[in-house]
Design a protein around this motif. Structure first.
Motif, short mmCIF file in Angstrom:
data_model
loop_
_atom_site.label_atom_id
_atom_site.label_comp_id
_atom_site.label_asym_id
_atom_site.label_seq_id
_atom_site.Cartn_x
_atom_site.Cartn_y
_atom_site.Cartn_z
N SER A 84 2.32 -11.02 47.51
CA SER A 84 1.67 -11.67 46.36
C SER A 84 1.83 -10.86 45.08
O SER A 84 1.87 -11.43 43.99
CB SER A 84 0.19 -11.91 46.66
OG SER A 84 -0.47 -10.67 46.83
N ARG A 86 4.33 -9.54 43.97
CA ARG A 86 5.59 -9.84 43.31
C ARG A 86 5.46 -11.09 42.44
O ARG A 86 6.30 -11.36 41.59
CB ARG A 86 6.68 -10.04 44.35
CG ARG A 86 6.98 -8.78 45.14
CD ARG A 86 7.91 -9.08 46.29
NE ARG A 86 9.25 -9.40 45.83
CZ ARG A 86 10.26 -8.53 45.82
NH1 ARG A 86 10.08 -7.32 46.23
NH2 ARG A 86 11.44 -8.89 45.39
N ARG A 87 4.41 -11.89 42.72
CA ARG A 87 4.24 -13.14 41.99
C ARG A 87 3.05 -13.08 41.01
O ARG A 87 3.15 -13.46 39.86
CB ARG A 87 4.00 -14.30 42.96
CG ARG A 87 5.28 -14.83 43.54
CD ARG A 87 5.06 -15.60 44.83
NE ARG A 87 5.98 -15.14 45.85
CZ ARG A 87 7.30 -15.33 45.79
NH1 ARG A 87 7.85 -15.97 44.79
NH2 ARG A 87 8.08 -14.86 46.74
N VAL B 209 5.17 -8.27 38.77
CA VAL B 209 5.68 -9.22 37.79
C VAL B 209 6.19 -8.49 36.55
O VAL B 209 7.27 -8.75 36.03
CB VAL B 209 4.58 -10.23 37.40
CG1 VAL B 209 5.07 -11.14 36.29
CG2 VAL B 209 4.18 -11.04 38.62
#
Lengths: 225, 225, 225
Positions: A84, A86-87, B209
């Motif tokens: 998560s 990474r998003r 991100v």
């Protein structure tokens, strides 16, 4: 299950394991590890304090060897946060807040275990402090950042205060107040840490005579790390 | 002798001790230690993983206290490598390769010991991983270099894969395949590590991100160590 | 009280605890910790070596859990040094000298405990060395300075020499010479360390062929830390 612990403490223990594993994974983000490196850091952060606690108290094999659940939790948490993060965008303070929650939980559980084995209040405070701070120290040493315990903000103080309050409440109140004692003592650690993070609270720091003279002359010594 | 281990595993254990001690001594070269400092680093690297394994599993006193042979090996290896490294030229990759061999051996032995004590396959994998990586982490923290486990190349992944293969083979194959299982699982760790060193293989790393946006803008963040 | 130890050794143990705690507190001065952070560093420095000794020898729970006195001493020492160091001026070498005294005491006690549990002279030397150096290594890793054991001056050598002398004297002399043996062996560690600090004594260091060529060309490689 770690049947030495009452149910309420056990649930807190599992919850603390989740948030400390998450704190480890978010800290590992700064080192750009791959999935398995992240699992190692998340797991070591989450189980480090309790492992040290069991070693010094002689409860062997250590808790997570006796109960597979802890490792399933740290691995699952590490994978989910890895995926998560990474998003989603985690704010920088997410690590500090997760660390504060785990710190509160593990400090009180460490003191609780020492008392339940019949050790003195003093040893319970020390065991609580060590259980609380060790996972985070290992995480910070492994990821090569300055350990939070050495940041200027109140940290060790919050842990000492919470362990001290817990041991005193347990000493003076009847046994069935255990849940109350635990919640109050955890609130002390968590409240002090969150306030310290929010308002950058700190106690007077150790300054030698030379440092103080430097301070007077407004010479800012660069941190030597 | 550490009679808990079958002969084949014991020979591997002694061999792993030699190569891990050598890896520690070569790493110590970067810190310009004298002979006794080198003996300390070589010994701690070689026995660190097994010491952690015995502590968490409660096999006390730890293996090298029960069996003098391990210390004789680490001291002798340290002295010999100390003496020869002043004359011979060791390629830079010598540390990485010695580390890979020791890693393969100690990971499988760690998993083997946990299984032989009756612990679950999950705990055997975790114990194997910890036994394999701990000596190298201590070596790298002591000599103040970035731990290999945090380099970009596959490392923790190789250790996990080998421990996973070993535990599964042991689960599904009959007992007298033990030597085969050990060799296959060690080959997995060693093969992955050598391939990773040779071709700089790596898995997708943890990127938040923000990091990914930075990457898109081709802004290379300097490593903060 | 830690009744496993004869009275003379016990008094030395408490004395070593005071000076090692003080060394930890003075080292913490460089990190500008508050009172509770200082207590953590002072305590961990003072009890670290003995804790590792008890873990590897399987004497659990560890000594300071069995005997509250040690923690009272480390906390009191930490508070007093914290308070006085803000007023008094400690010379820079104060840490090194306190470290040398604690090193001498804990090395010999570590070897003494291993011998008294029936372990071999070799294991007694190794246990003595680990007990002596571990507290200081943890202190230096936590406060992010280069561990003293990796400084150029004689350090590990002094510890090895003292442990070796102690184990040999104990082997060859009758039991009632114990106090004599202890004092001689401690003097070896302390004398070598103080001489090394005073005159910057060092043994030949580990130099690879490349390093030696660099030396010949008077190229000073910058230390990579």
């Amino acid at each position: 299950m770690n049947f030495d612990l009452p149910l309420f403490i056990l649930i807190l223990d599992l919850f603390g394991t989740v948030v400390f594993a998450a704190a480890g994974v978010l800290a590992a983000a700064q080192r750009r590890l791959d999935l398995f490196g992240v699992i190692v850091v998340g797991t070591v952060t989450a189980i480090g304090g309790g492992t040290l606690r069991d070693l010094i108290l002689g409860r062997l094999p250590v808790f997570w060897v006796q109960d597979n659940l802890y490792i399933w939790i740290t691995v699952t948490t590490s994978v989910l946060v890895f995926a998560s993060a990474r998003r989603l965008r985690f704010p920088h303070q997410a690590i500090q807040i997760a660390d504060a929650i785990g710190l509160a939980v593990f400090t009180i559980i460490g003191a609780n275990v020492a008392l339940s084995l019949g050790h003195s209040p003093l040893i319970a405070v020390v065991t609580g402090v060590m259980t609380g701070v060790f996972g985070g120290i290992v995480r910070d040493v492994l990821t090569a950042v300055k350990p939070m315990i050495f940041e200027k903000e109140i940290y060790a103080t919050a842990v000492f205060a919470g362990a001290f309050v817990y041991v005193n409440l347990t000493w003076f109140l009847p046994d069935h107040w255990e849940t109350f004692n635990t919640l109050v003592a955890m609130s002390v650690v968590l409240g002090l840490r969150l306030a310290a993070i929010r308002w950058h609270l700190h106690l007077p720091v150790f300054l030698s005579v030379e440092d103080q003279r430097d301070e007077d002359h407004k010479i800012n010594r660069k941190d030597s790390q």
